[in-house]
Design a protein around this motif. Structure first.
Motif: not given
Ligand SMILES: C[S@@+](CC[C@H](N)C(=O)[O-])C[C@H]1O[C@@H](n2cnc3c(N)ncnc32)[C@H](O)[C@@H]1O
Ligand code: SF4
Length: 430
Positions: A56-58, A99-101, A130-131, A157, A169, A195-196, A225, A227, A230
Motif C-alpha cells: 500500500y505504501c506510496p 523514510g522508507g525506514t 521514523e522506525s 498500522e 506486516r 495506525v491506519m 490515517y 488507508l 495510490f
C-alpha cells in the motif's frame, strides 16, 4: 469530477492553472541568495531503505542493502558539506528523518550522518525519527537514544492480526505491543504510533478496540490515517481503487469520530489533522518550521519562493554527490499567491494559528486576503475564528483532509510516480 474540483480550487487559491516542475539545478549563488532572507531552517532527511516493500505504501523506498546504505550515508554527508557554507551558522530549528525506514541504517551509517550534521550545521532542536516495530529491540533502542534522537515514531498500522496479515506486516499484535512498550520505557520525549483505519472489512468495534488499546499502552501520540490507494502501488494497481466513494468517506468519518471520542476522553488533544497527542507532551511531527532543506534521495527543499526536489533514485543520488554535484532534479518557482495559499494550508493543517503570524510573514492582513473564505468556513462549522486565532474544528479536520487528498493523491501519484520511473525527469506538470 475530481479533476474539475482540483482545477477550480487550484485556480481560485493560487491563480494557476497548472504547476510546472522543471529540470533545473540551481547554482550555489542562487541557493545562497534564496537563503539570505531566511533566519532559521528545518532539515528533512530521507532514508529510502526498507526490509520489505509493503503493498500500500506510496513512499520513495527500495530494498535495504548494507553496501548501498553505507555509500548512501557518505553521500548524505557530502550533500551536507555542499550546503554547509551556504547555510552558515543559521540555526536549524527542526530536524526530521523519514523514510522508507530510517532505522534500517542504525548500523550502517545513521549515527555518522547525524554526528556530521551536528558538527557542520548549527543544530538547535530535537531529532524526530521514523522506525519499524521489528527494529525496536533493547540494543537498537539504546543505539537510537545514544544518537540523541528524542522523538520516535513507530509504524504499528493495526492491532488485529487479520489486518496486519492483509497489510503484509511482518509481526503480530502481541509482538508489536511489546515493541511499543520497550520504546515507551526508553525515555524518549515522545513516542508516536502510526495506525491506519478504514481497512477493507474493518469494523467500528475493531477501531474502538484499537483506540482503547493505544490509550492503555500509554502511547504519547497517535497518528491515524485512513488507508489510501495510490495508483502506482501494488494495492492501488489491484482491486477497485475508490478513495472518494460515498460509503468509503462515511466509513472514514465514522471511524475517525470513534477515535476522536476515545482520545479526547483520555486526555489527548488534536495536534494536526490526523494526530492526537497527550496533553503536556511535545508533539512528534515532521518539519515544524515553514522553510526547510531536504537531504537524501527525494528530499524536497522549500526556500520561500522556490521548491527543489532531489532525484528519487538512491544510486543516482549517490553518483551525483560522489561527483560533487547537487542531487536536485526538479525545481518550481512559487508565486506570492502560491506561497500565501501554501502557508495558510499548512497552518490550518496544524489545527491552529495566530493571524498575526500571517501578517508577520506576508505584511498584510489575513482577513483582507482570505476574509471571505474564513467567514464561510466558520459558518459551516469548519473553523473557529476569535479575531486573533483561527482553530480548526473536528468537522473541519475531516473535510480538510478529504479535500487535501483530492490534491495529494493525484499530485503525489504524478510527481512521485514520474520521479520513480525517471531519475532526472525533464518536467512534471501537476
Ligand atoms: C514511512 S511509513 C512508517 C515507518 C516504517 N517504514 C514502517 O513501515 O513501520 C509512514 C506511515 O504512513 C502511513 N501510510 C503508508 N501508506 C499509507 C497509505 N496508503 N494510506 C494511508 N497511510 C499510509 C502508515 O501509517 C505508515 O506508518
Ligand atoms: S510502510 Fe514502511 S516498511 Fe513498508 S514499504 Fe512503506 S516505508 Fe517501507
Amino acid at each position: 469530477m475530481e479533476h474539475l474540483i482540483r482545477q477550480l480550487l487550484l485556480r481560485t487559491l493560487t491563480g494557476e492553472r497548472e504547476i510546472h516542475l522543471t529540470k533545473r539545478v540551481p547554482s550555489r549563488g542562487e541557493l545562497g541568495s534564496k537563503l539570505q532572507s531566511i533566519d532559521a531552517l528545518g532539515i528533512y532527511l530521507h532514508i529510502p531503505f526498507c526490509e520489505q516493500i509493503c503493498p500500500y505504501c506510496p513512499y520513495n523506498k527500495e530494498l535495504y542493502r548494507r553496501d548501498v546504505a553505507e555509500r548512501y550515508a557518505r553521500a548524505v554527508k557530502r550533500e551536507v558539506d555542499l550546503y554547509a557554507d551556504i547555510v552558515g551558522s543559521r540555526p536549524i530549528t527542526s530536524f526530521y528523518i523519514g523514510g522508507g525506514t530510517p532505522t534500517t541504517m542504525l548500523h550502517s551509517g545513521l549515527a555518522d550522518v547525524i554526528g556530521h550534521i551536528r558538527d557542520v550545521l548549527n543544530l538547535q532542536c530535537d531529532i524526530h525519527v521514523e522506525s519499524h516495530p521489528n527494529h525496536l529491540n533493547a540494543d537498537n533502542l539504546s543505539a537510537i537514544a545514544s544518537m540523541g534522537i528524542q522523538h520516535l515514531s513507530v509504524g504499528v498500522e493495526a492491532l488485529q492480526d487479520r489486518h496486519l496479515e492483509w497489510l503484509c506486516r511482518p509481526y503480530t499484535v502481541e509482538g508489536v505491543k511489546a515493541s511499543v512498550g520497550r520504546a515507551l520505557s526508553q525515555g524518549f520525549r515522545c513516542v508516536n504510533v502510526d495506525v491506519m483505519f478504514a481497512l477493507p472489512g474493518q469494523t467500528c468495534r475493531e477501531i474502538e478496540q484499537t483506540g482503547h488499546a493505544l490509550v492503555e499502552m500509554g502511547v504519547d501520540q497517535v497518528a491515524a490515517y485512513p488507508l489510501f490507494r495510490f495508483p502506482y502501488t501494488r494495492l492501488g494497481g489491484t482491486g477497485k481503487a475508490n478513495n472518494y466513494g460515498i460509503l468509503q468517506i462515511l466509513k472514514r468519518r465514522r471511524m475517525l469520530g470513534i477515535l476522536e471520542g476515545i482520545f479526547y476522553g483520555a486526555g489527548y488533544e488534536r495536534t494536526s489533522v490526523w494526530a492526537f497527542t497527550k496533553r503536556g507532551v511535545p508533539r512528534y511531527c515532521s518539519v515544524t518550521v515553514p522553510l526547510y532543506l531536504g537531504l537524501g534521495a527525494s528530499g524536497g527543499s522549500y526556500l520561500r519562493d522556490v521548491f527543489y526536489l532531489n532525484t528519487f533514485d538512491a544510486s543516482a543520488y549517490v553518483e551525483a554527490l560522489e561527483n560533487d554535484r547537487m542531487a536536485i532534479a526538479l525545481s518550481v518557482d512559487l508565486s506570492e499567491r502560491m506561497q500565501r495559499a501554501g502557508w495558510l494550508y499548512w497552518r490550518i493543517y496544524e489545527t491552529k494559528f495566530r493571524k498575526a503570524d500571517y501578517r508577520e510573514r506576508f505584511g498584510e492582513d489575513l482577513d483582507r486576503a482570505y476574509g471571505g473564505y474564513l467567514k464561510l468556513l466558520t459558518l459551516l462549522g469548519y473553523l473557529k475564528d476569535d479575531g486573533e486565532r483561527v482553530v480548526l474544528s473536528d468537522r473541519g479536520a475531516f473535510w480538510l483532509h478529504a479535500f487535501e487528498d483530492i490534491f495529494s493523491i493525484d499530485y503525489i501519484s504524478k510527481l512521485w510516480g514520474t520521479s520513480r520511473r525517471d531519475l532526472w525527469p525533464e518536467k512534471v506538470i501537476l
